[in-house]
Design a protein around this motif. Structure first.
Motif, PDB file in Angstrom:
ATOM      1  N   ASP A 294       0.022  -1.168  -6.405  1.00 26.19           N
ATOM      2  CA  ASP A 294      -1.346  -1.698  -6.434  1.00 26.19           C
ATOM      3  C   ASP A 294      -2.278  -0.781  -7.205  1.00 26.19           C
ATOM      4  O   ASP A 294      -1.850   0.249  -7.746  1.00 26.19           O
ATOM      5  CB  ASP A 294      -1.853  -1.934  -5.005  1.00 26.19           C
ATOM      6  CG  ASP A 294      -1.939  -0.648  -4.180  1.00 26.19           C
ATOM      7  OD1 ASP A 294      -1.875   0.455  -4.796  1.00 26.19           O
ATOM      8  OD2 ASP A 294      -2.039  -0.727  -2.946  1.00 26.19           O
ATOM      9  N   ALA A 295      -3.533  -1.154  -7.253  1.00 26.74           N
ATOM     10  CA  ALA A 295      -4.518  -0.403  -8.030  1.00 26.74           C
ATOM     11  C   ALA A 295      -4.698   1.014  -7.506  1.00 26.74           C
ATOM     12  O   ALA A 295      -5.042   1.936  -8.265  1.00 26.74           O
ATOM     13  CB  ALA A 295      -5.855  -1.141  -8.029  1.00 26.74           C
ATOM     14  N   ALA A 296      -4.451   1.221  -6.241  1.00 29.39           N
ATOM     15  CA  ALA A 296      -4.621   2.555  -5.649  1.00 29.39           C
ATOM     16  C   ALA A 296      -3.378   3.411  -5.836  1.00 29.39           C
ATOM     17  O   ALA A 296      -3.343   4.577  -5.411  1.00 29.39           O
ATOM     18  CB  ALA A 296      -4.926   2.430  -4.171  1.00 29.39           C
ATOM     19  N   GLY A 297      -2.357   2.841  -6.441  1.00 27.86           N
ATOM     20  CA  GLY A 297      -1.135   3.592  -6.678  1.00 27.86           C
ATOM     21  C   GLY A 297      -0.168   3.543  -5.528  1.00 27.86           C
ATOM     22  O   GLY A 297       0.801   4.320  -5.520  1.00 27.86           O
ATOM     23  N   HIS A 298      -0.382   2.611  -4.623  1.00 22.42           N
ATOM     24  CA  HIS A 298       0.516   2.481  -3.497  1.00 22.42           C
ATOM     25  C   HIS A 298       1.538   1.359  -3.763  1.00 22.42           C
ATOM     26  O   HIS A 298       1.216   0.352  -4.372  1.00 22.42           O
ATOM     27  CB  HIS A 298      -0.257   2.172  -2.207  1.00 22.42           C
ATOM     28  CG  HIS A 298      -1.244   3.249  -1.864  1.00 22.42           C
ATOM     29  ND1 HIS A 298      -2.615   3.067  -1.918  1.00 22.42           N
ATOM     30  CD2 HIS A 298      -1.050   4.543  -1.468  1.00 22.42           C
ATOM     31  CE1 HIS A 298      -3.237   4.170  -1.572  1.00 22.42           C
ATOM     32  NE2 HIS A 298      -2.290   5.096  -1.294  1.00 22.42           N
ATOM     33  N   GLN A 299       2.726   1.585  -3.240  1.00 23.05           N
ATOM     34  CA  GLN A 299       3.777   0.571  -3.401  1.00 23.05           C
ATOM     35  C   GLN A 299       3.576  -0.536  -2.379  1.00 23.05           C
ATOM     36  O   GLN A 299       3.379  -0.271  -1.191  1.00 23.05           O
ATOM     37  CB  GLN A 299       5.158   1.212  -3.220  1.00 23.05           C
ATOM     38  CG  GLN A 299       6.319   0.223  -3.391  1.00 23.05           C
ATOM     39  CD  GLN A 299       7.670   0.894  -3.351  1.00 23.05           C
ATOM     40  OE1 GLN A 299       7.918   1.846  -4.097  1.00 23.05           O
ATOM     41  NE2 GLN A 299       8.538   0.424  -2.476  1.00 23.05           N
ATOM     42  N   GLN A 300       3.655  -1.740  -2.878  1.00 22.34           N
ATOM     43  CA  GLN A 300       3.454  -2.898  -2.002  1.00 22.34           C
ATOM     44  C   GLN A 300       4.641  -3.851  -2.133  1.00 22.34           C
ATOM     45  O   GLN A 300       5.328  -3.866  -3.160  1.00 22.34           O
ATOM     46  CB  GLN A 300       2.159  -3.639  -2.375  1.00 22.34           C
ATOM     47  CG  GLN A 300       0.898  -2.789  -2.298  1.00 22.34           C
ATOM     48  CD  GLN A 300       0.560  -2.419  -0.866  1.00 22.34           C
ATOM     49  OE1 GLN A 300       0.921  -3.116   0.090  1.00 22.34           O
ATOM     50  NE2 GLN A 300      -0.131  -1.288  -0.703  1.00 22.34           N
ATOM     51  N   GLU A 301       4.899  -4.627  -1.109  1.00 27.87           N
ATOM     52  CA  GLU A 301       5.934  -5.644  -1.145  1.00 27.87           C
ATOM     53  C   GLU A 301       5.316  -7.012  -0.935  1.00 27.87           C
ATOM     54  O   GLU A 301       4.446  -7.175  -0.085  1.00 27.87           O
ATOM     55  CB  GLU A 301       6.991  -5.383  -0.064  1.00 27.87           C
ATOM     56  CG  GLU A 301       7.836  -4.157  -0.306  1.00 27.87           C
ATOM     57  CD  GLU A 301       8.899  -3.986   0.769  1.00 27.87           C
ATOM     58  OE1 GLU A 301       8.855  -4.742   1.768  1.00 27.87           O
ATOM     59  OE2 GLU A 301       9.785  -3.124   0.604  1.00 27.87           O
TER      60      GLU A 301
END
Length: 302
Positions: free
Chosen positions: A191-198
């Motif tokens: 995501d935009a914050a640099g976190h991995q999302q599923e």
């Protein structure tokens, strides 16, 4: 006045002379006839001798003219045959050169068929020595043409394999952010914050699409791994079999798969080296043919 005895003597002498003359006339006639007959026979003999001499001279002249014509005809035939041999043999050499100059990357019809036609003409007119060398050329040309076709097919197969590998890599890349767990396909993203999302599919159509991409990506990766194993162990038939199966699973068809795997197994320098060695043998056979052909032409020189 002459007396009677004198008259009688003179008369008798005249009569005697006349009688002798009369008697001599037939002799003269006979002698003339004999001389004429002999002269005629001599003339006829001379004429016959002249005719025989003329006939003999004519026969001699005819025979000389005939022999001269035969010799001229023989020389003309020898020269024609020599010219014809030179033409046919030169054409055969030309076809050899065209074939031996063929490269792997060239396309179009092989000159081999034209070489066979040229060889057929060589068979019709060549002496045993020249024909023997030409036969060796034909055999080497056959092997070279086979090596050439194998090399060209390998080039085409490797080009096709390269395209298929690109397709495999794209499929793997397209499915790189997908995962499958508990019957559900997940797509991972940052995501935009640099976190991995599923993210799970929002509807059945999206799920089918994501599952298709995931399945294809898995099949592509299996095929790539199998091909890599073939490169590592090109003599392993089981590895080649697994690669064929993996490619069939990805492509959905078995058509052309075996050729792709064989292209991966074959090292390029192998068929290139084989082609080069075959070309060298063909060139050597050509030289032997040319040397023998030159001897043949020299032997036919008038």
């Amino acid at each position: 006045m002459p007396d009677l005895s004198t008259f009688m003597n003179e008369g008798f002498g005249s009569v005697a002379t006349a009688a002798v003359s009369l008697i001599a006339i037939p002799g003269v006639i006979i002698a003339g006839h004999i001389q004429g007959k002999n002269a005629r026979k001599a003339g006829e003999a001379q004429a016959e001798a002249a005719r025989d001499a003329a006939r003999e001279q004519a026969q001699f002249s005819y025979k000389a003219a005939l022999d001269s014509a035969k010799e001229m005809s023989r020389e003309a035939h020898v020269q024609w045959q020599r010219d014809r041999c030179q033409e046919i043999w030169a054409n055969f050499v030309k076809e050899i050169d065209l074939l031996s100059a063929q490269g792997i990357r060239e396309s179009g019809e092989s000159p081999f068929d034209a070489l066979l036609k040229a060889y057929a003409m060589v068979e019709l007119i060549s002496p045993a020595g020249v024909l023997g060398k030409a036969s060796m050329v034909k055999l080497e040309a056959l092997e070279f043409n086979g090596a050439l076709q194998i090399a060209r097919q390998n080039v085409r197969n490797r080009a096709e394999l390269h395209s298929r590998k690109v397709e495999l890599l794209r499929a793997v890349e397209d499915a790189s952010n997908l995962s499958f767990s508990n019957g559900v396909v997940y797509e991972t993203y940052i995501d935009a914050a640099g976190h991995q999302q599923e993210e799970q599919p929002s509807d059945p159509d999206q799920m089918d699409e994501m599952l298709r991409r995931y399945t294809k990506g898995q099949a592509a990766q299996a095929a790539l791994d199998a091909l890599a194993a073939v490169v590592r162990t090109p003599d392993d038939d089981e590895a080649a079999s697994r690669a064929r199966t993996a490619l069939c699973d990805f492509l959905g068809t078995a058509w052309g798969v075996a050729a792709l795997v064989e292209a991966e197994r074959a090292e390029r320098h192998t068929y290139v080296t084989q082609l080069s060695a075959s070309r060298d043998r063909l060139v050597d056979a050509r030289k032997a043919f040319v040397d023998e052909a030159r001897k043949g032409l020299d032997a036919q020189s008038p």
